[in-house]
Design a protein around this motif. Structure first.
Motif, PDB file in Angstrom:
ATOM      1  N   UNK A 183       0.854  -1.201   0.000  1.00 35.61           N
ATOM      2  CA  UNK A 183       0.000   0.000   0.000  1.00 35.61           C
ATOM      3  C   UNK A 183       0.886   1.246   0.000  1.00 35.61           C
ATOM      4  N   UNK A 184       1.713   1.388  -1.050  1.00 38.70           N
ATOM      5  CA  UNK A 184       2.741   2.405  -1.096  1.00 38.70           C
ATOM      6  C   UNK A 184       2.167   3.817  -1.078  1.00 38.70           C
ATOM      7  N   UNK A 185       1.101   4.036  -1.840  1.00 37.65           N
ATOM      8  CA  UNK A 185       0.541   5.384  -1.931  1.00 37.65           C
ATOM      9  C   UNK A 185       0.013   5.844  -0.573  1.00 37.65           C
ATOM     10  N   UNK A 186      -0.738   4.965   0.107  1.00 41.26           N
ATOM     11  CA  UNK A 186      -1.286   5.325   1.415  1.00 41.26           C
ATOM     12  C   UNK A 186      -0.162   5.539   2.433  1.00 41.26           C
ATOM     13  N   UNK A 187       0.894   4.745   2.353  1.00 40.27           N
ATOM     14  CA  UNK A 187       2.030   4.911   3.263  1.00 40.27           C
ATOM     15  C   UNK A 187       2.691   6.274   3.075  1.00 40.27           C
ATOM     16  N   UNK A 188       2.850   6.682   1.817  1.00 41.02           N
ATOM     17  CA  UNK A 188       3.456   7.977   1.533  1.00 41.02           C
ATOM     18  C   UNK A 188       2.557   9.105   2.029  1.00 41.02           C
ATOM     19  N   UNK A 189       1.231   8.955   1.826  1.00 40.81           N
ATOM     20  CA  UNK A 189       0.287   9.984   2.285  1.00 40.81           C
ATOM     21  C   UNK A 189       0.355  10.145   3.800  1.00 40.81           C
ATOM     22  N   UNK A 190       0.352   9.030   4.524  1.00 37.25           N
ATOM     23  CA  UNK A 190       0.397   9.107   5.983  1.00 37.25           C
ATOM     24  C   UNK A 190       1.746   9.630   6.477  1.00 37.25           C
ATOM     25  N   UNK A 191       2.821   9.260   5.787  1.00 28.33           N
ATOM     26  CA  UNK A 191       4.144   9.754   6.186  1.00 28.33           C
ATOM     27  C   UNK A 191       4.231  11.267   6.004  1.00 28.33           C
ATOM     28  N   UNK A 192       3.733  11.766   4.882  1.00 32.40           N
ATOM     29  CA  UNK A 192       3.767  13.209   4.648  1.00 32.40           C
ATOM     30  C   UNK A 192       2.826  13.941   5.605  1.00 32.40           C
ATOM     31  N   UNK A 193       1.695  13.336   5.922  1.00 35.60           N
ATOM     32  CA  UNK A 193       0.791  13.940   6.905  1.00 35.60           C
ATOM     33  C   UNK A 193       1.477  14.011   8.275  1.00 35.60           C
ATOM     34  N   UNK A 194       2.165  12.938   8.643  1.00 34.35           N
ATOM     35  CA  UNK A 194       2.872  12.916   9.924  1.00 34.35           C
ATOM     36  C   UNK A 194       3.944  13.977  10.010  1.00 34.35           C
ATOM     37  N   UNK A 195       4.760  14.083   8.962  1.00 36.14           N
ATOM     38  CA  UNK A 195       5.843  15.067   8.988  1.00 36.14           C
ATOM     39  C   UNK A 195       5.286  16.486   8.958  1.00 36.14           C
ATOM     40  N   UNK A 196       4.146  16.671   8.258  1.00 34.61           N
ATOM     41  CA  UNK A 196       3.515  17.990   8.228  1.00 34.61           C
ATOM     42  C   UNK A 196       2.987  18.401   9.587  1.00 34.61           C
ATOM     43  N   UNK A 197       2.363  17.463  10.282  1.00 34.50           N
ATOM     44  CA  UNK A 197       1.808  17.771  11.601  1.00 34.50           C
ATOM     45  C   UNK A 197       2.910  18.039  12.624  1.00 34.50           C
ATOM     46  N   UNK A 198       4.001  17.271  12.553  1.00 39.27           N
ATOM     47  CA  UNK A 198       5.128  17.524  13.449  1.00 39.27           C
ATOM     48  C   UNK A 198       5.705  18.916  13.189  1.00 39.27           C
ATOM     49  N   UNK A 199       5.791  19.304  11.921  1.00 38.23           N
ATOM     50  CA  UNK A 199       6.313  20.622  11.569  1.00 38.23           C
ATOM     51  C   UNK A 199       5.405  21.730  12.086  1.00 38.23           C
ATOM     52  N   UNK A 200       4.094  21.532  11.961  1.00 40.19           N
ATOM     53  CA  UNK A 200       3.151  22.542  12.452  1.00 40.19           C
ATOM     54  C   UNK A 200       3.245  22.689  13.968  1.00 40.19           C
ATOM     55  N   UNK A 201       3.359  21.559  14.669  1.00 38.27           N
ATOM     56  CA  UNK A 201       3.495  21.616  16.125  1.00 38.27           C
ATOM     57  C   UNK A 201       4.813  22.281  16.526  1.00 38.27           C
ATOM     58  N   UNK A 202       5.883  22.008  15.772  1.00 32.54           N
ATOM     59  CA  UNK A 202       7.187  22.609  16.077  1.00 32.54           C
ATOM     60  C   UNK A 202       7.172  24.117  15.856  1.00 32.54           C
ATOM     61  N   UNK A 203       6.395  24.578  14.869  1.00 29.95           N
ATOM     62  CA  UNK A 203       6.270  26.013  14.639  1.00 29.95           C
ATOM     63  C   UNK A 203       5.665  26.707  15.854  1.00 29.95           C
ATOM     64  N   UNK A 204       4.595  26.124  16.380  1.00 24.37           N
ATOM     65  CA  UNK A 204       3.986  26.679  17.585  1.00 24.37           C
ATOM     66  C   UNK A 204       4.925  26.605  18.776  1.00 24.37           C
ATOM     67  N   UNK A 205       5.684  25.513  18.875  1.00 24.07           N
ATOM     68  CA  UNK A 205       6.624  25.356  19.986  1.00 24.07           C
ATOM     69  C   UNK A 205       7.731  26.406  19.928  1.00 24.07           C
ATOM     70  N   UNK A 206       8.228  26.706  18.723  1.00 21.97           N
ATOM     71  CA  UNK A 206       9.283  27.706  18.584  1.00 21.97           C
ATOM     72  C   UNK A 206       8.805  29.084  19.026  1.00 21.97           C
ATOM     73  N   UNK A 207       7.597  29.473  18.580  1.00 22.42           N
ATOM     74  CA  UNK A 207       7.048  30.769  18.982  1.00 22.42           C
ATOM     75  C   UNK A 207       6.779  30.800  20.485  1.00 22.42           C
ATOM     76  N   UNK A 208       6.294  29.689  21.031  1.00 25.07           N
ATOM     77  CA  UNK A 208       6.029  29.592  22.464  1.00 25.07           C
ATOM     78  C   UNK A 208       7.323  29.787  23.251  1.00 25.07           C
ATOM     79  N   UNK A 209       8.390  29.157  22.781  1.00 24.23           N
ATOM     80  CA  UNK A 209       9.686  29.265  23.444  1.00 24.23           C
ATOM     81  C   UNK A 209      10.187  30.701  23.437  1.00 24.23           C
TER      82      UNK A 209
END
Length: 539
Positions: free
Chosen positions: A410-436
């Protein structure tokens, strides 16, 4: 008059701030590739043992007149469980009888094999040269790739702990320029490393500088920008990291030789030293460090650049002796930065586990993190900093865990979930940087920021090391990445909401925000105020 009002009158978002932001974004685009450079310079191509009958021109020239390359490979290299040639073993003697057997038939008498004592032959169609092919980091030595990545992250950890206090002692600008110069020198030298040991030492040295460049650029940007524009500046600077990811993917696709790729991302850093001379030291830091005359001079210089030549201001600032910060809240910040780093680098440093086209994944991850930064800007404005980090940490953890148990087909779904995961981590890190940025006081911002970034680097060190657990379970590293990301969202709950709050300049400001009382030293404060008033009168 407060710092915020004073900066607003001098121009909180004028020509100087735009120049500073553009310079930092360009620097980030060129420095971020150094963090994930081993995705390409240490890419592992297909390989097999060197075999005399196949790879010795004198011998193979006589034999290949009657036998094809596939036939010679069949009698020289055993097959693995997937019926593909083994990468790390070869037959001691050619197995001629295998030419008369069907490949799917199991031979009851297993021929004797041996390791690749004469070296390896690499498929150079995809990567003509990497450090893997340069120093044969395969088979028994394959873990050395993770060692390089770990050494770089260890260097960045130590660098943030060494240079951050120096930034609070000697200033953000001079340490920023020094680290930028060092990074350019050592990673340029790494392209000419004669041995793997020297390469590791140079990459460790490069890591010493990378986080200080990041911390000081964020400190200078935030301390010269008014509060209501700070979130935009943070998002734009973090978006430049995403552009750096895409830039590296395109550059590595065009430049497949690891020596040339190293030079391509290192030499431009020397050019950035020239515009960095136009940067201005933080006036907040100068005044808090009791360099009042210089702080006023730099403030007037920025006002002049922004076209406010006749600005006449007075400054009032309350100083307090340093007291203990809320240790528990600091620990929560440490944990979040550690956890987000483990999941982020667990994904971006292991692109080959997602598929063969790592160039596409590098660009795709860059594009999705760039999009996530701007989505995060919207959530920061409408939901607040805590909600941003909790929401995106939860989504990232779920994406990683679901992806862990999906079949490889299920390569396509794996890539979609991986990109979603990395995107969400990046969004959370953006908020964390401003919070810091908004939680830490100017007087110790680089030091405390360095400590928090140190925990981020520890997470980055742990991330590649967890891949060693693949030898025990193919799912175990990814389960850890997912669970630790889910837990990260919970530790944000005790932290105060700081959306649209002005930067804190002293420990007293932090204590006031957290409800802790402290005694102010009015005599010292009055002396500083009177000194500032005299400076302005003289000017």
């Amino acid at each position: 008059m407060s710092f915020e009002e004073l900066l607003d009158q001098a121009g909180g978002l004028g020509r100087f701030q735009i120049f500073q932001l553009v310079l930092f974004c360009i620097t980030n685009i060129l420095t971020y590739p150094h963090i994930v450079l081993e995705n390409f310079t240490a890419a592992t191509p297909d390989h097999r043992c060197w075999v005399q009958i196949l790879d010795n021109d004198t011998v193979s020239g006589n034999v290949t007149r009657t036998l094809s390359q596939d036939a010679l490979l069949r009698i020289s290299i055993p097959l693995d469980s997937n019926l593909k040639p083994e990468k790390c073993r070869r037959f001691i003697l050619p197995q001629w009888q295998l030419l008369h057997l069907n490949e799917t038939v199991t031979n009851t008498a297993e021929p004797d094999t041996e390791p690749c004592v004469d070296g390896w032959v690499y498929d150079r169609s995809y990567f003509p040269s990497t450090i893997i092919t340069e120093w044969d980091l395969v088979c028994e030595s394959q873990s050395l790739k993770s060692v390089v990545q770990t050494l770089f992250m260890t260097g960045s950890l130590l660098g943030s702990l060494i240079y951050s206090p120096l930034s609070d002692r000697f200033g953000r600008k001079v340490v920023y320029q020094w680290c930028l110069l060092q990074l350019g020198i050592v990673d340029t030298a790494a392209a000419f490393a004669p041995t793997f040991l020297i390469y590791c030492i140079l990459r460790f040295w490069a890591g010493l500088n990378i986080m200080t460049i990041t911390i000081n650029s964020f400190s200078l940007m935030s301390e010269w920008t008014i509060s209501k524009r700070k979130s935009v500046g943070v998002v734009l600077m973090m978006s430049s990291y995403s552009i750096g990811q895409m830039f590296l993917g395109g550059l590595a696709f065009a430049i497949r030789n690891w020596h040339t790729l190293h030079l391509a991302v290192s030499v431009p850093l020397f050019v950035l030293l020239f515009p960095s001379r136009k940067l201005v030291e933080s006036f907040r830091w100068l005044i808090v460090r009791n360099q009042l005359e210089k702080g006023v001079k730099e403030l007037r210089r920025v006002a002049h650049i922004n076209g406010k030549k006749n600005a006449e201001e007075t400054l009032t600032i309350e100083m307090a002796l340093p007291r203990a910060l809320n240790v528990i809240r600091c620990l929560f910040s440490f944990h979040f930065r550690f956890s987000s780093a483990v999941s982020f680098y667990g994904l971006v440093l292991n692109l080959q586990h997602l598929g063969s086209n790592i160039f596409m994944f590098q660009v795709l991850f860059g594009a999705i993190t760039l999009t996530a930064r701007f989505v995060s800007l919207w959530t920061l404005n409408y939901m607040g900093l805590r909600t941003n980090q909790i929401l995106f940490s939860f989504l990232a953890g779920v994406s990683i865990l679901v992806n862990t148990f999906l079949p490889q087909e299920m390569q396509i779904l794996r890539v979609v979930l991986a990109t979603l995961g990395i995107g969400c981590v990046s969004a959370a890190s953006t908020g964390s940087t401003l919070h810091q940025i908004e939680l830490l006081p100017t007087v110790f911002r680089s030091t405390l920021g360095g400590i928090i970034s140190g925990f981020h680097r520890i997470g980055a060190i742990v991330a590649p090391l967890l891949m060693i657990l693949l030898g025990y379970s193919l799912h175990l590293p990814w389960i850890i990445y997912g669970v630790i990301t889910l837990l990260a969202g919970l530790v944000i709950l005790p932290l105060p909401e700081t959306r649209n709050q002005p930067l804190v300049n002293t420990i007293q400001d932090v204590e006031n925000n957290t409800g802790i009382k402290t005694e102010t030293h009015s005599t010292e404060t009055e002396q500083k105020i009177q000194k500032l008033i005299l400076i302005f009168r003289d000017n």
